[in-house]
Enzyme design. Sequence first.
Site, PDB file in Angstrom:
ATOM      1  N   TYR A  55       6.328  -5.325   2.350  1.00  0.00           N
ATOM      2  CA  TYR A  55       6.726  -4.870   3.693  1.00  0.00           C
ATOM      3  C   TYR A  55       6.537  -5.971   4.740  1.00  0.00           C
ATOM      4  CZ  TYR A  55       6.376  -0.204   1.516  1.00  0.00           C
ATOM      5  OH  TYR A  55       6.494   0.889   0.700  1.00  0.00           O
ATOM      6  N   LYS A  84       0.415  -2.542  -2.516  1.00  0.00           N
ATOM      7  CA  LYS A  84       1.212  -2.501  -3.749  1.00  0.00           C
ATOM      8  C   LYS A  84       1.470  -3.905  -4.279  1.00  0.00           C
ATOM      9  CE  LYS A  84       3.559   1.629  -1.946  1.00  0.00           C
ATOM     10  NZ  LYS A  84       3.819   1.408  -0.513  1.00  0.00           N
ATOM     11  N   HIS A 117       4.240  -1.647  -7.740  1.00  0.00           N
ATOM     12  CA  HIS A 117       5.280  -1.133  -6.833  1.00  0.00           C
ATOM     13  C   HIS A 117       6.478  -0.538  -7.586  1.00  0.00           C
ATOM     14  CE1 HIS A 117       6.605  -1.727  -2.398  1.00  0.00           C
ATOM     15  NE2 HIS A 117       7.227  -0.692  -2.911  1.00  0.00           N
TER      16      HIS A 117
HETATM   17  N1  LIG Z   1       6.780   3.045  -3.423  1.00  0.00           N
HETATM   18  C1  LIG Z   1       7.995   2.810  -2.978  1.00  0.00           C
HETATM   19  O1  LIG Z   1       8.834   2.236  -3.680  1.00  0.00           O
HETATM   20  C2  LIG Z   1       8.370   3.276  -1.613  1.00  0.00           C
HETATM   21  C3  LIG Z   1       9.730   3.367  -1.266  1.00  0.00           C
HETATM   22  C4  LIG Z   1      10.053   3.845   0.009  1.00  0.00           C
HETATM   23  C5  LIG Z   1       9.049   4.194   0.884  1.00  0.00           C
HETATM   24  N2  LIG Z   1       7.722   4.082   0.531  1.00  0.00           N
HETATM   25  C6  LIG Z   1       6.624   4.442   1.465  1.00  0.00           C
HETATM   26  O2  LIG Z   1       6.854   5.751   1.933  1.00  0.00           O
HETATM   27  C7  LIG Z   1       6.929   5.732   3.352  1.00  0.00           C
HETATM   28  C8  LIG Z   1       7.831   6.843   3.845  1.00  0.00           C
HETATM   29  O3  LIG Z   1       9.160   6.774   3.325  1.00  0.00           O
HETATM   30  P1  LIG Z   1      10.391   6.333   4.227  1.00  0.00           P
HETATM   31  O4  LIG Z   1      10.013   5.074   4.918  1.00  0.00           O
HETATM   32  O5  LIG Z   1      11.592   6.352   3.396  1.00  0.00           O
HETATM   33  O6  LIG Z   1      10.543   7.408   5.378  1.00  0.00           O
HETATM   34  P2  LIG Z   1      10.322   8.990   5.576  1.00  0.00           P
HETATM   35  O7  LIG Z   1       8.860   9.290   5.584  1.00  0.00           O
HETATM   36  O8  LIG Z   1      11.209   9.757   4.688  1.00  0.00           O
HETATM   37  O9  LIG Z   1      10.826   9.095   7.079  1.00  0.00           O
HETATM   38  C9  LIG Z   1      12.197   8.909   7.381  1.00  0.00           C
HETATM   39  C10 LIG Z   1      12.460   8.923   8.863  1.00  0.00           C
HETATM   40  O10 LIG Z   1      12.072  10.160   9.440  1.00  0.00           O
HETATM   41  C11 LIG Z   1      11.825   9.956  10.819  1.00  0.00           C
HETATM   42  N3  LIG Z   1      10.795  10.938  11.215  1.00  0.00           N
HETATM   43  C12 LIG Z   1       9.456  10.833  11.079  1.00  0.00           C
HETATM   44  N4  LIG Z   1       8.835  11.935  11.558  1.00  0.00           N
HETATM   45  C13 LIG Z   1       9.818  12.753  12.002  1.00  0.00           C
HETATM   46  C14 LIG Z   1       9.821  14.025  12.617  1.00  0.00           C
HETATM   47  N5  LIG Z   1       8.677  14.678  12.853  1.00  0.00           N
HETATM   48  N6  LIG Z   1      11.012  14.568  12.949  1.00  0.00           N
HETATM   49  C15 LIG Z   1      12.178  13.906  12.727  1.00  0.00           C
HETATM   50  N7  LIG Z   1      12.237  12.695  12.155  1.00  0.00           N
HETATM   51  C16 LIG Z   1      11.060  12.119  11.795  1.00  0.00           C
HETATM   52  C17 LIG Z   1      11.338   8.530  10.974  1.00  0.00           C
HETATM   53  O11 LIG Z   1      12.002   7.903  12.060  1.00  0.00           O
HETATM   54  P3  LIG Z   1      11.170   7.379  13.350  1.00  0.00           P
HETATM   55  O12 LIG Z   1      10.372   6.198  12.923  1.00  0.00           O
HETATM   56  O13 LIG Z   1      12.239   7.047  14.334  1.00  0.00           O
HETATM   57  O14 LIG Z   1      10.292   8.538  13.789  1.00  0.00           O
HETATM   58  C18 LIG Z   1      11.684   7.869   9.644  1.00  0.00           C
HETATM   59  O15 LIG Z   1      12.491   6.727   9.793  1.00  0.00           O
HETATM   60  C19 LIG Z   1       7.369   4.312   3.674  1.00  0.00           C
HETATM   61  O16 LIG Z   1       7.163   3.940   5.006  1.00  0.00           O
HETATM   62  C20 LIG Z   1       6.539   3.546   2.692  1.00  0.00           C
HETATM   63  O17 LIG Z   1       5.201   3.446   3.163  1.00  0.00           O
HETATM   64  C21 LIG Z   1       7.398   3.638  -0.707  1.00  0.00           C
END
Ligand SMILES: NC(=O)c1ccc[n+]([C@@H]2O[C@H](COP(=O)([O-])OP(=O)(O)OC[C@H]3O[C@@H](n4cnc5c(N)ncnc54)[C@H](OP(=O)(O)O)[C@@H]3O)[C@@H](O)[C@H]2O)c1
Length: 323
Positions: A55, A84, A117
Amino acid sequence: AMDPKRQVKLNDGHFIPVLGFGTYAPPETAKSEAQEVTQFAIEVGFRHIDCAHVYQNEEQVGQAIRSKIADGTVKREDIFYTSKLWLTSLRQELVRPALEKSLKTLQLGYVDLYIIHFPLAVKPGEELYPKDENGKLIADSVDLCHTWEALEKCKDAGLTKSIGVSNFNHKQLERILNKPGLKYKPVCNQVECHPYLNQKKLLDFCKSHDIVLVAYAALGSQRLKEWVNLDLPVLLEDPVLCAIAKKHKQTPALVALRYQIQRGVVVLAKSYNKKRIKENIQVFDFELTPEDMKAIDGINRNIRYYEFLLGINHPEYPFLEEY
Ligand SMILES: NC(=O)c1ccc[n+]([C@@H]2O[C@H](COP(=O)([O-])OP(=O)(O)OC[C@H]3O[C@@H](n4cnc5c(N)ncnc54)[C@H](OP(=O)(O)O)[C@@H]3O)[C@@H](O)[C@H]2O)c1
């Protein structure tokens, strides 16, 4: 079972908070805003922070954690920090140096959880995504069981409290679990999981081995065009989620997070917006009924937002298996 501190016990005896703060953001904001939003997340009550070498914001996230310790908001032991191991460092001899590099960047003495990861070893080097002429990742032949042994040594050395995996299918998990001389089981498998990809089979498999499933993209992903096919439907606009949210006077996002906690999944929520960061901690303030849970189970449709097609030609590409 969930304790009053909103944590669950891992199979190695440590505890993980059931709600985590996701720190991945596109490069424009990852570095410039990560410190501020992570500090804010800690201020409003997040205790689990999910980050990664790839990241490129571990410096800022580490600074946020250290500043909240310095100002007395939390102690180090109150924070659960995940990093990770990136795909260029899956060779056995590269594991510990990679973790040490993260610790140095973070300026922390240990991480709480260190996970592989992806099960996709690629060509070692500074380049994070070494690609061939077809734009696909260049595979490196590494036995994941050897990578795992190096992680076990990192745990024994105290560089990480717990070790786990991410984006493993059940066969890849089984290979680790069946490894001769296994010292520690993975404590978790962090995978994409939300009402459109509820991972029922993988969850049952993980539960049967006392492995915690950690859900990413629990809100339907950030829909970044580099990673996600934007033709896929928007999770938080789903009519069933919206109706349940309305009934409880909550938001679809909170319903999607609460759903995971009630089915025994540890859930990550990424937001770089203060209003929504604060909103997401309210997941502890209401409860879904068994009928709500069943209705949400009913909207599963095997939509994977993060297909990671860069790795599709890799012999260990995890997402061709049913689970
Ligand atoms: N292990 C892996 O391969 C992997 C892959 C992907 C992600 N991850 C981890 O998982 C985390 C979460 O996954 P993700 O980044 O895909 O996003 P997510 O948690 O699915 O969130 C998606 C979007 O939702 C919005 N959001 C957040 N709270 C909200 C609410 N209360 N109401 C409406 N919209 C809301 C956010 O936008 P705003 O910022 O504008 O609020 C965010 O961009 C990542 O940041 C990372 O740490 C890991």
